[in-house]
Write a protein that holds these residues in place. Structure first.
Motif, short mmCIF file in Angstrom:
data_model
loop_
_atom_site.label_atom_id
_atom_site.label_comp_id
_atom_site.label_asym_id
_atom_site.label_seq_id
_atom_site.Cartn_x
_atom_site.Cartn_y
_atom_site.Cartn_z
N LEU A 1 89.47 37.29 32.51
CA LEU A 1 90.51 37.04 31.51
C LEU A 1 90.85 38.31 30.75
CD1 LEU A 1 89.35 33.58 30.05
CD2 LEU A 1 91.19 34.02 31.68
N GLY A 2 89.85 39.16 30.55
CA GLY A 2 90.08 40.43 29.87
C GLY A 2 90.97 41.37 30.63
N GLN A 3 91.09 41.18 31.95
CA GLN A 3 91.95 42.03 32.77
C GLN A 3 93.39 41.53 32.83
OE1 GLN A 3 90.02 43.49 36.56
NE2 GLN A 3 88.43 42.06 35.93
N LEU A 4 93.63 40.31 32.32
CA LEU A 4 94.97 39.76 32.30
C LEU A 4 95.73 40.26 31.08
CD1 LEU A 4 94.15 36.02 33.12
CD2 LEU A 4 94.98 37.76 34.72
N ASP A 5 97.06 40.19 31.15
CA ASP A 5 97.84 40.46 29.94
C ASP A 5 97.80 39.19 29.07
OD1 ASP A 5 99.60 38.64 31.15
OD2 ASP A 5 101.01 40.20 31.79
N ARG A 6 98.37 39.29 27.89
CA ARG A 6 98.28 38.17 26.96
C ARG A 6 98.91 36.90 27.52
NH1 ARG A 6 96.67 37.68 21.84
NH2 ARG A 6 97.49 35.98 20.57
N GLU A 7 100.05 37.07 28.21
CA GLU A 7 100.72 35.91 28.81
C GLU A 7 99.83 35.24 29.84
OE1 GLU A 7 104.82 34.87 31.31
OE2 GLU A 7 104.50 36.86 30.45
N GLY A 8 99.13 36.04 30.64
CA GLY A 8 98.23 35.49 31.64
C GLY A 8 97.07 34.75 31.00
N ARG A 9 96.54 35.30 29.93
CA ARG A 9 95.43 34.62 29.23
C ARG A 9 95.89 33.29 28.64
NH1 ARG A 9 93.65 40.05 25.90
NH2 ARG A 9 92.90 41.24 27.70
N LEU A 10 97.06 33.31 28.00
CA LEU A 10 97.58 32.08 27.40
C LEU A 10 97.84 31.03 28.47
CD1 LEU A 10 100.03 33.57 24.75
CD2 LEU A 10 97.89 32.34 24.29
N ASP A 11 98.32 31.45 29.62
CA ASP A 11 98.57 30.52 30.71
C ASP A 11 97.28 29.85 31.15
OD1 ASP A 11 100.11 29.41 33.10
OD2 ASP A 11 98.60 30.62 34.11
N TYR A 12 96.21 30.66 31.34
CA TYR A 12 94.93 30.09 31.76
C TYR A 12 94.39 29.11 30.70
CZ TYR A 12 90.01 29.66 33.00
OH TYR A 12 88.76 29.15 33.31
N LEU A 13 94.42 29.54 29.45
CA LEU A 13 93.84 28.72 28.38
C LEU A 13 94.66 27.46 28.12
CD1 LEU A 13 92.79 31.54 25.89
CD2 LEU A 13 91.31 30.20 27.38
N SER A 14 95.96 27.49 28.45
CA SER A 14 96.77 26.28 28.29
C SER A 14 96.41 25.23 29.33
CB SER A 14 98.26 26.63 28.41
OG SER A 14 98.59 26.99 29.74
N ARG A 15 95.92 25.70 30.48
CA ARG A 15 95.54 24.77 31.56
C ARG A 15 94.06 24.40 31.50
NH1 ARG A 15 95.52 27.34 35.89
NH2 ARG A 15 96.15 29.42 35.20
N HIS A 16 93.26 25.27 30.94
CA HIS A 16 91.81 25.03 30.85
C HIS A 16 91.37 25.29 29.41
CE1 HIS A 16 91.95 24.83 35.16
NE2 HIS A 16 92.25 26.11 35.29
N ARG A 17 91.47 24.27 28.60
CA ARG A 17 91.11 24.41 27.19
C ARG A 17 89.66 24.83 27.05
NH1 ARG A 17 95.74 24.61 24.18
NH2 ARG A 17 97.22 23.02 24.90
N PRO A 18 89.35 25.77 26.15
CA PRO A 18 87.96 26.22 25.98
C PRO A 18 87.03 25.05 25.69
CG PRO A 18 89.44 27.70 24.83
CD PRO A 18 90.28 26.55 25.31
N GLN A 19 85.95 24.99 26.46
CA GLN A 19 84.97 23.91 26.32
C GLN A 19 83.73 24.39 25.58
OE1 GLN A 19 84.13 21.71 29.95
NE2 GLN A 19 85.98 22.53 30.92
#
Length: 252
Positions: free
Chosen positions: A148-166
């Motif tokens: 996730l640290g290698q993604l840009d902010r948009e990529g991180r937000l996309d991942y977190l929108s689909r996989h909410r932090p558990q």
């Protein structure tokens, strides 16, 4: 009485199909059914039947009445390359495991998902038990945080929108704002350290690497009793991983 060796069983239709593929390959720019029948030494009716089958399966393509090799032929070579690549990754992980005295992991970010490609463990150096799906808990483990640290902010937000932090342990960061700030603050070339955020009793580290255009990481894990080794092992991993991976040539 000597027993004669049985002759191998040959399947004629397979032999004819292979001869036809060879004929197409020799033509290069394409050939008609009649040309291929002559070159392969096959009856025209048989040739038409085989051409229809091979085209349906993707081994041939029909372009303007002529036949050329299809995508499926190329995939045979790519699948071999992928297999060789996976073998090379496994060997590299085994070497790092033995050098570091820790279980090692190779993972990549593909099509918006975290994928752990391979894991190396041994007696005395067990891998982390995947009790919660690695793909959807990237907020909690070092491998996920590194990718996730290698993604840009948009990529991180996309991942977190689909996989909410558990929340997996009392140490897991579940606030997306805090997690994003934490990812932003990390130096992109430094190892990611994670202590008991994914699983109690385990500490982990991961370093970012690039394989072609793919975002990848190699990680390690240690029992919490060896947490004092984590920082040094992570630095050692960061130093060694470049030399190990530079010797590899593979497709992810």
């Amino acid at each position: 009485m000597a027993t004669e060796k049985a002759a191998p069983t040959l399947i004629g239709s397979v032999q004819r199909a292979l001869r036809l593929l060879e004929a197409v390959g020799l033509q290069g720019d394409g050939a008609t059914a009649k040309q291929l029948a002559r070159q392969a030494g096959l009856p025209l009716a048989t040739t038409y039947h085989l051409l229809r089958t091979l085209t349906h399966e993707g081994y041939l393509r029909r372009v303007d009445g002529e036949y050329v090799l299809g995508e499926a032929v190329g995939s045979l070579g790519r699948n071999h390359q992928v297999s060789q690549g996976r073998d090379a990754i496994a060997s590299a992980l085994d070497r790092l495991r033995d050098e570091l005295g820790a279980a090692t992991y190779f993972a990549t970010y593909r099509d918006g998902e975290i994928e752990v490609v391979d894991v190396s463990e041994a007696p005395g150096v067990p891998a982390v038990e995947e009790w919660a799906d690695f793909r959807v808990t990237g907020n909690a483990h070092a491998v996920g945080q590194c990718l996730l640290g290698q993604l840009d902010r948009e990529g991180r937000l996309d991942y977190l929108s689909r996989h909410r932090p558990q929340s997996l342990t009392r140490r897991t960061v579940t606030d997306s704002t805090v997690l994003l700030r934490r990812l932003d603050a990390r130096h992109p070339a430094r190892p990611v350290l994670e202590q008991q955020e994914y699983l109690p009793g385990v500490v982990c580290a991961a370093v970012p690497i690039m394989v072609g255009a793919a975002l990848c990481t190699i990680g390690l894990s240690l029992p919490v009793a060896q947490a004092h080794r984590l920082s040094a092992a992570a630095d050692r991993l960061a130093m060694r991983v470049g030399a190990v991976m530079d010797r590899l040539s593979f497709t992810i």
